[in-house]
Scaffold this active site. Structure first.
Site, mmCIF file in Angstrom:
data_model
loop_
_atom_site.group_PDB
_atom_site.id
_atom_site.type_symbol
_atom_site.label_atom_id
_atom_site.label_comp_id
_atom_site.label_asym_id
_atom_site.label_seq_id
_atom_site.Cartn_x
_atom_site.Cartn_y
_atom_site.Cartn_z
ATOM 1 C CE LYS A 1 -37.071 -4.500 -2.055
ATOM 2 N NZ LYS A 1 -37.528 -5.877 -1.955
ATOM 3 N N GLY B 1 -39.866 -11.797 -8.397
ATOM 4 C CA GLY B 1 -39.934 -12.699 -9.553
ATOM 5 C C GLY B 1 -39.543 -11.943 -10.806
ATOM 6 C CB ALA C 1 -23.777 -3.494 -22.277
ATOM 7 C CG ASP D 1 -33.373 -5.861 -0.955
ATOM 8 O OD1 ASP D 1 -32.807 -5.043 -1.700
ATOM 9 O OD2 ASP D 1 -34.448 -6.414 -1.246
ATOM 10 C CE LYS E 1 -34.592 -3.577 -4.307
ATOM 11 N NZ LYS E 1 -33.851 -4.807 -4.567
#
Ligand code: ADP
Ligand code: ASP
Ligand code: MG
Length: 866
Positions: A734, A848, A552, A730, A631
């Site tokens: 983490k 990547g 989806a 970001d 995340k």
């Protein structure tokens, strides 16, 4: 015993290419027959409705009959042409309801079908002229019967039996005529004159002594080698037609075999034997070569329709071997039901012989303190149910004797509740018992095997397999013989449960995994390509049949319509198919995943969307594993993160998010290994942003900072919104996730973030952001120059130590573990009790699409192998 049917029936059709030709025996047949003639033992062959559904099938039946007839005397018992009994039943109800148009249509259809079969099967006008008069007379009689029903407006059990008997009468007489037309010398025998029952219409009980007498008398008077007998029907002492219960032709054949002391009984149907599970539910079900009478009886009692349960007893008593064979594949070995089947003949270890299921089922519970230690409660309950003629399928009683629970057909619930309430009226009034309660929408799944008792751990495996798939077990019953372990589950879990158990007990080498992917963007598309390429390897090396069952994006969802046992979506064509798929919301997508209720389901979130993360709770709570590249969930409020982890544990599934940190690098996995093995993480230092690393590795003042950022975005290193990378949030997410995984209960607001961006950079949209970066070029240049002046490099570093986490730009000196980082590399240094000075280092490409996809792939495999 004579040689196997397999040997006898090699290419039987070769001899019946002209269905109207007179059959000429092969040489070998004389030889074979002659040897068997010495014994003169009777064979009984029963052909089910599917075996006689069309003229073409009946022709196959005749070929089989011809072959066996050569070996000695033979009784053929036949069901109605497939679907006829259902049609007659419908006709009866329509007539009693006064729906003349409907019952007349059914009548016409039945007549046309039988006349057409007669025409196709009988080669000559003379042969047809023998059949047509009685068929026409029967239909006239049936029409009168239906009119009578319409006049009185009701259908008694007695009339219904008479009505249903036509199906078998027609099929058996047609088969007789067709056999005669081929020179097979068949004699039609009326089962109503040979099988004597009581008058319990609908499911009459056989009077064995009278029946044996009638059958042996008939045999003496009719020494012909081939009789054809209608199955299912019989008559009581007054000559009234009765029936033996739905599927009862199998039973008729067993009665004949037992009464005549047959050499063997063969039940010919449309599958190659009794299978390890219902083939309509389990694609991988396979024939059971050998099975004991008791096992066959249990399987059929618990739902294996291929054999009507009462069939086993008569042949078992006489030790007559019972074969189940396929009319459409006569060379297949089929199943032999016998006294002592070889152990280990089917399934890994041969312990579980087969699986079966019954639904819909209800549980009736009688509960209360008044039962404890008082003898006779169970007996009274069963007596009350028996008086009401209610069939109890399963019984469980807790050892506290505080409650007793019986499984019965859903249709019987009101009557059972009434019967129990009446029986225990006094106790209920006195408050010593609660009124009987019932739960519906259930099913039984049964594991059957004679030797299960000698093998511990079967129930453990059963519970484990069902548990990891979120199948809740409502009750369990194990017979004292330990031949059958029955579990009561929700009816809509049956397909999943049976497949899971089939895998656990019969397919040791292969496990089906169902993947639903949300967000086929950069990473998702790479992941689908990797899955497609690796499918054969997964199957061969890991025993995983990985199917992608749904994909989806934010607009459409594509779901496999290949059924629960298809191969899933074609990964070579998903893009065009998804574009053409109907519009659907995220809620609908997860709703469909839950409704499909497939075993070993994994939801893969390759979005960055908070709404997607909002679905995890519902999925995990139904044992659907979640693999998130997203995340949002792992960095949300601590309570939510914990709830998701707890749900995964509680529902025996996985919540995995390795790619949240360092793409495919084994960062979270390493952390888990460290903490699981008792190590304690004291400090972590890391460069975790592929984007920032790329930017600071490439920025040296020759090109504007904004341009380098743009390049990072164009090459796919950044979050969809590059500001999340540049402002450090970001990276903050983490290190937060790492701190939590290291056991620190940290909130996002507690991660210190010293941004290197001038505040105005974050005030507008993405375009404004780039404009501001350009505007502030001197600021970035100054940061760079200052680092170079010290002989250092700029790195955006995340740190955790002693319960505190922080992120910010640092100047890193040569020789430091963070200094030498190329391109989009990430690095994490773990300082732990075991690595106090020299850290454990995980380093490599940390961004990547291709590597991230491979990290998600690895999580999928981890979830699949739970
Ligand atoms: P017939 O018309 O020959 O009496 P049935 O329809 O009564 O045939 O029984 C055969 C069917 O039973 C098969 O086509 C299959 O769908 C179903 N079935 C259910 N469980 C099993 C099982 N364990 N093994 C074989 N068949 C089964
Ligand atoms: N014709 C009957 C039925 O459909 C009996 C049988 O097929 O065994 O139930
Ligand atoms: Mg049947």
């Amino acid at each position: 015993m004579r040689p196997s049917t397999q040997a006898r029936l090699r290419q039987p059709w070769a001899r019946i290419q002209n269905p109207f030709g007179v059959w000429v025996p092969r040489k070998s047949r004389f030889k074979f027959g002659a040897r068997n003639q010495k014994h003169k033992k009777m064979q009984v062959l029963k052909f089910g409705g599917t075996s006689v559904a069309s003229a073409e099938s009946i022709t196959r039946v005749l070929a089989i009959v011809a072959d066996v007839q050569a070996a000695g005397p033979l009784v053929v018992v036949v069901s109605a042409l497939g679907g006829t009994t259902d049609a007659l039943l419908e006709l009866g109800h329509a007539a009693a309801a006064g729906d003349a148009a409907h019952y007349r249509t059914l009548l016409r259809q039945l007549e046309t079908r039988h006349l057409a079969a007669a025409e196709a099967l009988l080669p000559t006008a003379a042969a047809q002229a023998e059949v047509q008069p009685w068929l026409t007379a029967d239909f006239a009689e049936l029409a009168r019967l239906a009119e009578g029903l319409a006049a009185v407006g009701e259908l008694s059990a007695r009339t219904l039996d008479r009505l249903l008997s036509y199906g078998e009468l027609w099929s058996s007489r047609l088969l007789t005529a067709a056999a005669r037309a081929r020179g097979l010398g068949a004699v039609w025998a009326d089962a109503r004159q040979l099988i004597r029952t009581d008058s319990a219409f609908g499911r009459a009980r056989v009077d064995e002594a009278a029946t044996t007498r009638l059958l042996t008398d008939f045999q003496t008077k009719n020494p012909q080698t081939l009789w054809v007998l209608p199955g299912f029907i019989a008559a009581d002492a007054h000559g009234q037609t009765t029936t033996l219960g739905r599927g009862g032709s199998d039973y008729s054949a067993a009665i004949v075999a037992a009464a005549l002391g047959a050499e063997r009984l063969e039940i010919w149907t449309d599958v190659s034997g009794m299978l390890t599970a219902d083939p309509r539910l389990v694609r991988a079900a396979r024939p059971i070569p050998h099975i004991s009478y008791e096992e066959a009886m249990e399987l059929s009692h618990f739902g294996a329709k291929v054999l009507y349960a009462p069939t086993v007893q008569p042949v078992r008593q006489r030790g007559i071997p019972l074969w189940i064979k396929n009319t459409f594949e006569p060379a297949a070995p089929g199943t032999l039901v016998e006294v002592a089947p070889p152990v280990g003949a089917s399934g890994p270890g041969g312990v579980v012989r087969g699986l079966s299921s019954i639904s819909p089922l209800a549980l009736l519970t009688l509960e209360g303190s008044g039962m404890v230690g008082v003898p006779g409660f169970a007996a009274r309950l069963f007596a009350a149910l028996a008086r009401a003629a209610l069939n109890v399928v399963l019984i469980t009683q807790s050892s506290s004797e505080h409650s007793i629970c019986v499984g019965l057909s859903e249709a019987d619930v009101p009557a059972a509740q009434r019967a129990a309430a009446e029986e225990f009226a006094l106790e209920i009034a006195a408050g010593r018992l609660d009124a009987p309660s019932a739960e519906t929408g259930l099913a039984i799944v049964a594991l059957v095997g004679d030797t299960m008792r000698a093998h511990p751990g079967i129930s453990g495996r059963l519970f484990g397999a069902l548990g990891t798939n979120g199948v809740n077990i409502r009750a369990i019953a194990q017979g004292a013989s330990e031949r059958n372990i029955s579990t009561v589950i929700r009816a809509d879990d049956v397909r999943k449960a049976i497949n899971v158990l089939h895998e656990a007990f019969f397919e040791a080498t292969y496990k089906q995994v169902n993947v639903f992917l949300l967000g086929p963007g950069n990473v998702g598309r790479k992941l689908l390509a990797q899955l497609r390429e690796q499918q054969p390897h997964l199957r061969e090396q890991l025993g995983l049949q990985l199917r992608v069952m749904g994909i989806a994006n934010s607009r459409h969802c594509l779901l496999s319509d290949g059924g629960p046992d298809g191969d899933g979506l074609d990964l070579g064509r998903w893009e065009t198919e998804l574009a053409a798929a109907p519009a659907c919301s995220l809620d609908e997508f997860t709703g469909r995943i839950l409704a499909q209720n497939l075993r070993n389901s994994i939801f893969v979130d390759v979005t960055a969307s908070p709404a997607a993360a909002g679905q995890y709770e519902a999925l995990l709570a139904r044992s659907v594993a979640v693999v998130a590249c997203n995340k949002v969930a792992a960095s949300s409020e601590l309570s939510h993160y914990r709830r998701l982890k707890n749900l995964a544990q509680e529902f025996n599934t996985r919540f995995l998010f390795e790619t949240n940190v360092g793409a495919a690098l084994p960062v979270i996995g390493t952390l888990a290994d460290l903490t699981r093995s008792g190590d304690r993480v004291r400090r972590m230092q890391a460069v975790l942003s592929g984007t920032l690393n790329f930017v600071f590795n490439n920025y040296d003042g020759t090109r504007p900072f904004a341009e380098v950022v743009r390049q990072a975005q164009a090459e796919g290193y950044t979050e969809p919104d590059p500001r999340l990378d540049l402002n450090g949030s970001d990276v903050a997410r983490k290190i937060l996730i790492l701190a939590r995984e290291a056991g620190q209960p940290l909130e996002m607001s507690e991660v210190a973030n010293t941004s290197f961006l001038p505040p105005s950079c974050l005030e507008g949209d993405v375009a404004a952001f780039y404009a501001q970066l350009t505007h502030h070029e001197p600021h970035f240049r100054a940061l760079y120059d200052a680092a170079v002046a010290e002989g250092k490099r700029l790195k955006f570093v995340a740190e955790y130590a002693d319960g505190h986490a922080a992120v910010g730009l640092q100047n890193i000196a040569p020789g430091h573990d963070l200094y030498e980082l190329r391109g989009k590399d990430n690095v994490v240094l773990f300082y732990t009790d075991r690595y106090p000075e020299q850290p454990l280092v995980v380093k490599g490409a940390g961004a990547g699409a291709e590597v991230t996809a491979s990290g998600v792939f690895a999580d999928i495999i981890r979830a699949a192998r739970l």
